[in-house]
Scaffold this motif. Structure first.
Motif, short mmCIF file in Angstrom:
data_model
loop_
_atom_site.label_atom_id
_atom_site.label_comp_id
_atom_site.label_asym_id
_atom_site.label_seq_id
_atom_site.Cartn_x
_atom_site.Cartn_y
_atom_site.Cartn_z
N ARG A 267 10.03 -9.36 -0.20
CA ARG A 267 9.12 -8.25 -0.45
C ARG A 267 7.98 -8.16 0.56
O ARG A 267 7.87 -7.19 1.32
CB ARG A 267 8.54 -8.36 -1.87
N ASP A 268 7.14 -9.17 0.60
CA ASP A 268 5.87 -9.09 1.35
C ASP A 268 6.06 -8.82 2.84
O ASP A 268 5.39 -7.97 3.42
CB ASP A 268 5.05 -10.39 1.15
N TRP A 271 6.86 -5.26 3.69
CA TRP A 271 5.68 -4.39 3.68
C TRP A 271 4.96 -4.49 5.02
O TRP A 271 4.49 -3.49 5.57
CB TRP A 271 4.75 -4.76 2.53
N TYR A 303 -1.63 1.41 1.07
CA TYR A 303 -2.13 0.04 0.83
C TYR A 303 -2.46 -0.16 -0.64
O TYR A 303 -2.18 -1.21 -1.22
CB TYR A 303 -3.37 -0.22 1.69
N PHE A 306 0.72 -0.70 -2.48
CA PHE A 306 1.18 -2.07 -2.25
C PHE A 306 0.45 -3.05 -3.17
O PHE A 306 1.08 -3.91 -3.80
CB PHE A 306 0.95 -2.45 -0.78
#
Length: 314
Positions: A267-268, A271, A303, A306
């Motif tokens: 995931r991270d 991004w 953002y 997120f």
């Protein structure tokens, strides 16, 4: 008490970063280093020291997820938060070096980092060395290009007359505050993660990442408010390159960093890659070579999305 440690850690990192940049620039003048080289290397590296110490302390204290996600989160925050808010204060012009050199290098570094981590779930000392040597090559190309185009970086001339004693005091203050700031921030953040039931990786990519991006945010917004032309997309992209190459590179050389949280790779980091990639269409859609207020708002909105997904995902 953990919140107090986090706030104190943030504060000390900001103070320490400022003193370190000032002393580094003043020291460079003593060795007759040109303003251009100071601006492109000394200042960039000095502003990455808070992230370096936070990641190094996290890795050495058994929290590799914080070490990796501090950098991943900082790179996301630099584009989504810092660039977004700065553009909302005042439109940012984009020069051609953005898509000719800076953006491609940032994308290559981001993809290489993903490959190194995904390959064997660890960033080894050798891989850290590859990242750091790549940074040196990038700086050589950057400086040669700047000399060819007669680029002069914005560096405070007043720092060329600072006494040796004052430089020593600034270095001492910077080193001390950065040491304790990184220690308190990581320890406090780990306690907060435990108390609210989220992983250290989540805290690393959000709370700590925003904290280490605060100096860049403050400087960018102030410069935009004053309508100074020194703001450039290249500065933030350069910061992202330094974060991967010097922060994770040097940390891995000292202590290899294992991937302990699967979401970092699933995931991270996607991004981070997404925020990096979206800059190309943003620069060419609408008014070309400009990040205007609307584009800035879109970045900040993304953002915010997120961060929301980060804390609501189970």
């Amino acid at each position: 008490m953990s919140i107090v440690f986090v706030v104190l850690g943030f504060t000390l990192l900001v103070i320490g970063g400022e003193f370190l940049v000032r002393s580094s620039v003043a020291l460079s003048f003593k060795f007759n280093v040109s303003k251009m080289v100071i601006g492109m290397t000394v200042v960039s590296f000095a502003t990455s020291i808070p992230e370096l110490l936070v990641s190094l302390h996290a890795a050495l204290s058994g929290s590799p997820a914080i070490a990796i996600n501090n950098v991943v989160g900082s790179n996301i925050a630099n584009i989504g938060l810092v660039l977004g808010i700065t553009a909302m204060v005042g439109s940012i012009a984009v020069d051609k070096s953005f898509y000719k050199l800076n953006w491609p290098v940032m994308m290559v570094y981001s993809i290489v980092l993903y490959y190194f981590l995904k390959n064997d779930n660890v960033l080894s000392a050798f891989e850290g060395m590859v990242l750091f040597l790549g940074l040196i090559l990038f700086l050589v190309v950057l400086i040669k290009g700047a000399k060819k185009n007669h680029v002069i970086e914005q560096v405070d001339d007043a720092l060329s007359t600072v006494s040796n004693f004052k430089i020593f005091i600034w270095l001492a203050i910077g080193a001390t505050t950065l040491y304790f700031g990184s220690e308190w921030l990581v320890d406090g953040a780990k306690e907060i993660a435990l108390s609210i039931g989220v992983s250290e990786a989540v805290i690393g990519v959000s709370l700590i990442a925003i904290g280490t991006s605060v100096p860049e945010l403050a400087a960018s917004v102030i410069a935009a408010a004053k309508q100074e032309k020194a703001i450039s997309l290249g500065n933030l992209i350069g910061s992202n390159i330094f974060n991967i190459a010097s922060v994770l590179g040097l940390t891995a050389i000292i202590k290899p960093i294992p991937v302990t949280e699967p979401l970092i790779l699933s995931r991270d980091i996607f991004w981070m890659l997404g925020f990096a990639f979206i800059l190309i269409p943003l620069v060419f859609i609408g008014k070309k070579f400009e990040i205007n207020k609307f584009k800035g708002f879109c970045l900040v909105f993304a953002y915010g999305l997120f961060m929301m997904l980060l804390f609501t995902h189970k």
